[in-house]
Design a protein around this motif. Sequence first.
Motif, short mmCIF file in Angstrom:
data_model
loop_
_atom_site.label_atom_id
_atom_site.label_comp_id
_atom_site.label_asym_id
_atom_site.label_seq_id
_atom_site.Cartn_x
_atom_site.Cartn_y
_atom_site.Cartn_z
N SER A 115 0.86 -1.18 0.00
CA SER A 115 0.00 0.00 0.00
C SER A 115 0.89 1.23 0.00
O SER A 115 1.69 1.42 0.91
CB SER A 115 -0.91 0.03 1.23
OG SER A 115 -1.83 -1.04 1.22
N PRO A 116 0.76 2.08 -1.01
CA PRO A 116 1.62 3.27 -1.07
C PRO A 116 1.24 4.29 -0.02
O PRO A 116 0.14 4.27 0.55
CB PRO A 116 1.37 3.81 -2.49
CG PRO A 116 0.01 3.32 -2.85
CD PRO A 116 -0.14 1.97 -2.18
N SER A 117 2.15 5.20 0.23
CA SER A 117 1.96 6.18 1.30
C SER A 117 0.76 7.09 1.04
O SER A 117 0.19 7.63 1.99
CB SER A 117 3.23 7.01 1.49
OG SER A 117 3.66 7.57 0.25
N ALA A 118 0.35 7.25 -0.21
CA ALA A 118 -0.82 8.09 -0.51
C ALA A 118 -2.10 7.50 0.05
O ALA A 118 -3.08 8.23 0.25
CB ALA A 118 -0.95 8.27 -2.02
N ASP A 119 -2.12 6.20 0.34
CA ASP A 119 -3.33 5.53 0.81
C ASP A 119 -3.35 5.29 2.31
O ASP A 119 -4.40 4.94 2.86
CB ASP A 119 -3.48 4.16 0.13
CG ASP A 119 -3.79 4.26 -1.35
OD1 ASP A 119 -4.01 5.38 -1.84
OD2 ASP A 119 -3.78 3.21 -2.02
N THR A 120 -2.21 5.43 2.99
CA THR A 120 -2.12 4.99 4.37
C THR A 120 -2.26 6.13 5.36
O THR A 120 -1.91 7.28 5.08
CB THR A 120 -0.77 4.27 4.62
OG1 THR A 120 0.29 5.20 4.46
CG2 THR A 120 -0.59 3.11 3.65
N GLN A 121 -2.75 5.81 6.54
CA GLN A 121 -3.03 6.82 7.55
C GLN A 121 -1.75 7.51 8.02
O GLN A 121 -1.75 8.73 8.26
CB GLN A 121 -3.75 6.18 8.74
CG GLN A 121 -4.21 7.17 9.80
CD GLN A 121 -5.03 6.48 10.88
OE1 GLN A 121 -5.15 5.26 10.91
NE2 GLN A 121 -5.60 7.27 11.79
N ASP A 122 -0.66 6.76 8.16
CA ASP A 122 0.57 7.35 8.67
C ASP A 122 1.49 7.86 7.57
O ASP A 122 2.60 8.30 7.84
CB ASP A 122 1.32 6.36 9.57
CG ASP A 122 1.78 5.11 8.82
OD1 ASP A 122 1.58 5.04 7.59
OD2 ASP A 122 2.34 4.20 9.47
N ARG A 123 1.04 7.79 6.31
CA ARG A 123 1.79 8.26 5.16
C ARG A 123 3.16 7.59 5.01
O ARG A 123 4.12 8.18 4.54
CB ARG A 123 1.94 9.79 5.19
CG ARG A 123 0.61 10.52 5.03
CD ARG A 123 -0.02 10.19 3.68
NE ARG A 123 -1.28 10.86 3.44
CZ ARG A 123 -2.49 10.29 3.57
NH1 ARG A 123 -2.57 9.00 3.94
NH2 ARG A 123 -3.58 10.96 3.32
N ARG A 124 3.19 6.33 5.44
CA ARG A 124 4.35 5.48 5.15
C ARG A 124 3.93 4.43 4.14
O ARG A 124 2.75 4.11 4.01
CB ARG A 124 4.87 4.81 6.42
CG ARG A 124 5.34 5.77 7.49
CD ARG A 124 5.61 5.04 8.79
NE ARG A 124 6.82 4.23 8.74
CZ ARG A 124 7.16 3.33 9.67
NH1 ARG A 124 6.36 3.12 10.72
NH2 ARG A 124 8.27 2.65 9.57
N LEU A 125 4.88 3.88 3.42
CA LEU A 125 4.61 2.80 2.48
C LEU A 125 4.61 1.49 3.27
O LEU A 125 5.60 1.16 3.91
CB LEU A 125 5.66 2.78 1.37
CG LEU A 125 5.41 1.86 0.20
CD1 LEU A 125 6.10 2.41 -1.05
CD2 LEU A 125 5.89 0.43 0.46
N HIS A 126 3.50 0.76 3.21
CA HIS A 126 3.36 -0.47 3.99
C HIS A 126 3.45 -1.70 3.10
O HIS A 126 2.91 -1.72 1.99
CB HIS A 126 2.00 -0.48 4.71
CG HIS A 126 1.93 0.45 5.88
ND1 HIS A 126 1.85 0.00 7.19
CD2 HIS A 126 1.95 1.80 5.96
CE1 HIS A 126 1.81 1.04 8.01
NE2 HIS A 126 1.85 2.15 7.29
N MET A 127 4.12 -2.73 3.61
CA MET A 127 4.24 -4.01 2.93
C MET A 127 3.97 -5.13 3.92
O MET A 127 4.53 -5.14 5.02
CB MET A 127 5.65 -4.21 2.36
CG MET A 127 6.09 -3.18 1.34
SD MET A 127 7.77 -3.55 0.76
CE MET A 127 7.93 -2.34 -0.55
#
Length: 444
Positions: A115-127
Amino acid sequence: MSAIEANFDGLIGPTHNYAGLSFGNVASDKNRGAVSSPLGAVLEGLGKAKALADAGLVQGILPPQARPDTEYLRRLGFSGSDTSVLETAWRADPVLVRNVYSASPMWAANAAMVSPSADTQDRRLHMTPANLATTLHRSIEGKSTQNALNAVFPGQAFKVHAPLPLQSTFADEGAANHVRLCAEHGEPGVEIFVYGRESGETWQGRYPARQTRESCEAIARAHGLDMKRCVFIRQAQAAIDAGAFHNDVVCVGTLKTLFFHTLAFEDKAEALEQIRQAAAGLFDPIFVEVAEADVPIRDAISSYLFNSQLLAMPGDDRLMLNAPIECEETDSTRNYCDMLTAGNGPIGRVNFVDVRQSMRNGGGPACLRLRVVLTPAELASVNPACLMNDARYETLCDWARAHYRDALHPDDLGDPALIEESRTALDALTGLLDLGSDFYPFQR
């Protein structure tokens, strides 16, 4: 915020083989026992990656996992040196040894959901690395995948989670069952999770449904996604029974465009409406549906039309489909591709790529890559030694030619010399990709 979609391909390992371990993967089963070419496979994969890098895309590499997994054999009661463990296990259970020698980590589409940072609550890239709980040979990958992702994506910009619990309720097969649509890569998007079953339901299919809804929901929560922008869709049992063991065998998407077979989803109308609702206010999704009359599901699966990379190429105003050469050799898919590009739709070009070594084991061009949307700052934080360029390509090709066998029969997996050959190759690779001298278990 600006961002690009990078492709990180799994570097095919020195023990690439056709053991036919994946029930439900028609190509894998068909080629069970065939002689593979590890050298041919890795050069094919590197050639595909280099061609996209040359075209101006950001292209990365994920390292192969160490095979055989002798520690797994020790957990099953075999003891002694690694050579003794292998020899004893081979005499006792050759099929088990083939499982711990699996070539499957090459398919980076199963490495993780991203999930790229544009989609996440903490604006980090999650894997979240996939636990691949449905099959023995793949279930051993998760921890090593987590280590690899941490090595390739270090720093605070990235959050690499542990795999979900290794249990059937949370069976997860990674990005092969995940599509992200958006107006632009750096803008918020819609994340589409495709599952085959819910936990506890009685499954009556010909082949197993590998992804659960529960795993999809858990990953969406862990990544801090806006649930209004998430869609959970059931894959059609007809597609699974035909051999579409992952959704990316019948569907692929990028930017606003979803390209899919008419039999991809159990309730197609409901699925498309959910996507429209999730995208409301962000963009208008574009659906390119392939009818059964144009491409029968059996041809879609044998040619891997949808296991193609759907790419926005620099300078092009329409998308390119990077498709297996088998699509050119199959009448229905070749004719469909001609019709597709002749119109004014979002897909304007098809490029046919030869990855036959992977295809014979059940993985096309899309199986070989993990898509990662990166902002400029995130791209600057990626391990630079794992990004493709001219020098990296030449170095890796020379490395492979020095260490890989040209031919490998599944029975060669009982040869203790293969352990040393493989480890020598991987030990050298850690220096080339700046992974550290203790990256692989055998180096510790």
